[in-house]
Design an enzyme around this catalytic site. Structure first.
Site, mmCIF file in Angstrom:
data_model
loop_
_atom_site.group_PDB
_atom_site.id
_atom_site.type_symbol
_atom_site.label_atom_id
_atom_site.label_comp_id
_atom_site.label_asym_id
_atom_site.label_seq_id
_atom_site.Cartn_x
_atom_site.Cartn_y
_atom_site.Cartn_z
ATOM 1 N N ASP A 16 0.879 -1.157 0.000
ATOM 2 C CA ASP A 16 0.000 0.000 0.000
ATOM 3 C C ASP A 16 0.931 1.225 0.000
ATOM 4 O O ASP A 16 2.115 1.106 0.321
ATOM 5 C CB ASP A 16 -0.855 -0.051 1.275
ATOM 6 C CG ASP A 16 -1.656 1.221 1.492
ATOM 7 O OD1 ASP A 16 -2.240 1.719 0.517
ATOM 8 O OD2 ASP A 16 -1.672 1.722 2.630
ATOM 9 N N ASP A 18 -0.056 5.041 1.079
ATOM 10 C CA ASP A 18 -0.221 6.001 2.185
ATOM 11 C C ASP A 18 -0.096 5.316 3.540
ATOM 12 O O ASP A 18 -0.781 4.334 3.810
ATOM 13 C CB ASP A 18 -1.589 6.684 2.081
ATOM 14 C CG ASP A 18 -1.694 7.507 0.810
ATOM 15 O OD1 ASP A 18 -1.169 8.624 0.791
ATOM 16 O OD2 ASP A 18 -2.285 7.012 -0.174
ATOM 17 N N ASP A 312 -1.660 -0.602 6.000
ATOM 18 C CA ASP A 312 -1.919 -0.029 7.330
ATOM 19 C C ASP A 312 -3.392 -0.038 7.704
ATOM 20 O O ASP A 312 -3.749 0.328 8.818
ATOM 21 C CB ASP A 312 -1.431 1.429 7.366
ATOM 22 C CG ASP A 312 -2.311 2.326 6.508
ATOM 23 O OD1 ASP A 312 -3.051 3.160 7.057
ATOM 24 O OD2 ASP A 312 -2.305 2.155 5.264
#
Length: 454
Positions: A16, A18, A312
């Site tokens: 991922d 961000d 996250d």
């Protein structure tokens, strides 16, 4: 199930973007996100101007894992069995007596849906990532404000909040300089973005040199992705990855079929017509994990290539990658840093004169333990302060050990390890702490309760 997990055994390593590959300066980005939403509510929807004023310690309210009960204006922190551990009405914490009166020791009314890993419905919204989280504080303050002026019992502000999120984050916002968020990050990237440490860049190259296929799968649109990657990785960022997928619309990327969510090519950041199949590496938009996996089979020459995905967000990354695609999952959990109360070291590439530049923004970092909400991992059962054995795991903590292969505070934490390092998996035994690297959060260790829970 084998006991250990090693990157050396994986054919494909996906990331991922961000808060995973691109880390943010959290106090500054939290403030910006709050301001972006608040500006919209005040200027476009006529909400109280007081919402624009933010006391320095008020971001303490922001704690991942909170669920907003949209109609009641209440926030709840859930135990692994679905009972309510802490709650607030607006920003105001409820007492143990109030919690027991309103919620009792019953499973929370929407827990059945929450435990099916549905993070949002018309009735509730679960805050599980740093892009959403400042919105929790804003919603709580909206409830306070409405109570003050109208004494409402059922709340109807949520549609305006959704409009504020849309306005700031919609696909065209970056290009059009729409809203507050994108223009500000464009103009001051160093204020909000942490450059990728050299150790992590070296590690990415090491993975590639070891013959791994590297993927970037982000729900950010291609133009914002390019800004982030150029800033944190450098202008040659595309060389790190074999396949880049932007506007991936996770979790749908993992759960949708090729018909529902085809891949698209991009020209000048505009999405083109849908592709019937994914035939070669490159940069794509939208898409689905089924066709991606077909391409990975072709690229690796294996019938069942082993994929690991780093992310996250439990709801957008970890749960769907594990549940729908059966990938290995590494959960990036900055809350593991808050445990030691250390601010992450600035990247080596950053000149000294920049380091002190934004320290005037003395807003508290959201990954330090929230005083109002307590530990992300454990809490006391309300109303049983004097009884023994009243500590329980939170629902968020349960999800980590259920859906993650391992959990780490940042990529940097593992970048210097050899690729064949053997991590202990969460599933290797029934302990809730096995998969945390380098060490479990203090709240989960015996004899630390008194330190963490006060």
């Amino acid at each position: 199930m084998q006991q250990h997990f090693s990157l050396a055994d994986c054919d494909v390593v996906g990331f991922d973007l961000d808060h995973t590959l691109c880390r943010y300066h959290l106090p500054q980005s939290a403030r910006l996100i709050y301001d972006s939403f608040a500006q919209y509510l005040v200027t476009e929807k006529g909400y109280d101007e007081d919402l624009l004023i933010l006391a320095p310690d008020s971001l303490d309210f922001c704690c991942k894992g909170l669920v907003l009960d949209i109609e009641e204006g209440n926030f709840v922190k859930l135990a692994e069995d679905g009972t309510v551990l802490r709650a607030s009405h607006g920003t105001k914490s409820m007492t143990c007596e109030e919690i027991l009166e309103i919620y009792g020791r019953r499973e929370w009314k929407h827990f059945n849906t929450v435990s099916g890993m549905v993070s949002r419905t018309a009735k509730y919204y679960l805050y599980d990532n740093y892009f959403d989280l400042p919105g929790a504080l804003l919603c709580a303050r909206v409830v306070d404000s409405l109570d003050q002026h109208d004494g409402q019992k059922k709340y109807d502000f949520w549609k305006d909040m959704v409009a504020a999120i849309q306005h700031n984050y919609k696909i065209s916002a970056f290009k059009e300089d729409c809203g507050t968020y994108f223009p500000e990050v464009k103009n001051h990237p160093d204020k909000y973005l942490q450059r990728c440490p050299e150790s992590v860049k070296k590690w990415l190259k090491q993975l590639k040199n070891a013959g791994k296929i590297l993927l970037l799968i982000t729900s950010s649109h291609s133009d914002y992705c390019r800004l982030l990657c150029e800033h944190v990785l450098g202008n040659d960022f595309e060389e790190y990855f074999d396949i880049l997928i932007t506007n991936a619309l996770k979790p749908g990327f993992f759960s949708h079929t090729p018909n529902q969510r085809p891949f698209r090519t991009l020209e000048n950041d505009e999405e083109q017509e849908a592709l019937l199949s994914l035939d070669k590496p490159g940069w794509y938009s939208q898409g689905n994990s089924i066709q991606l996996f077909d391409l990975l089979k072709k690229m690796t020459g294996k019938l069942d290539p082993k994929v690991v995905y780093f992310g996250d967000s439990m709801h957008s990354d970890i749960f769907p990658a594990r549940h729908y695609s059966n990938w290995e999952t590494v959960f990036i959990l900055e809350e593991l840093l808050g445990d030691k109360v250390t601010v992450p070291a600035k990247a080596e590439s950053e000149p000294l004169e920049k380091k002190g530049k934004y320290e005037g923004d003395q807003l508290k970092a959201p990954y330090f333990v929230s005083k109002q909400w307590g530990s992300f991992f454990m809490d006391r059962v309300p109303g049983m302060e004097n009884a023994e054995e009243t500590l329980v795991h939170t629902w968020s903590c349960k999800c980590i050990s259920t859906y993650s292969t391992i959990a780490i505070p940042s990529l940097e934490a593992i970048a210097d390890l050899p690729l064949d390092y053997r991590f202990t998996r969460f599933s290797s035994n029934s302990s809730a702490t096995a998969g945390y690297y380098p060490s479990p959060p203090r709240a989960l260790l015996p004899n630390e309760e008194s330190v963490t829970m006060k």
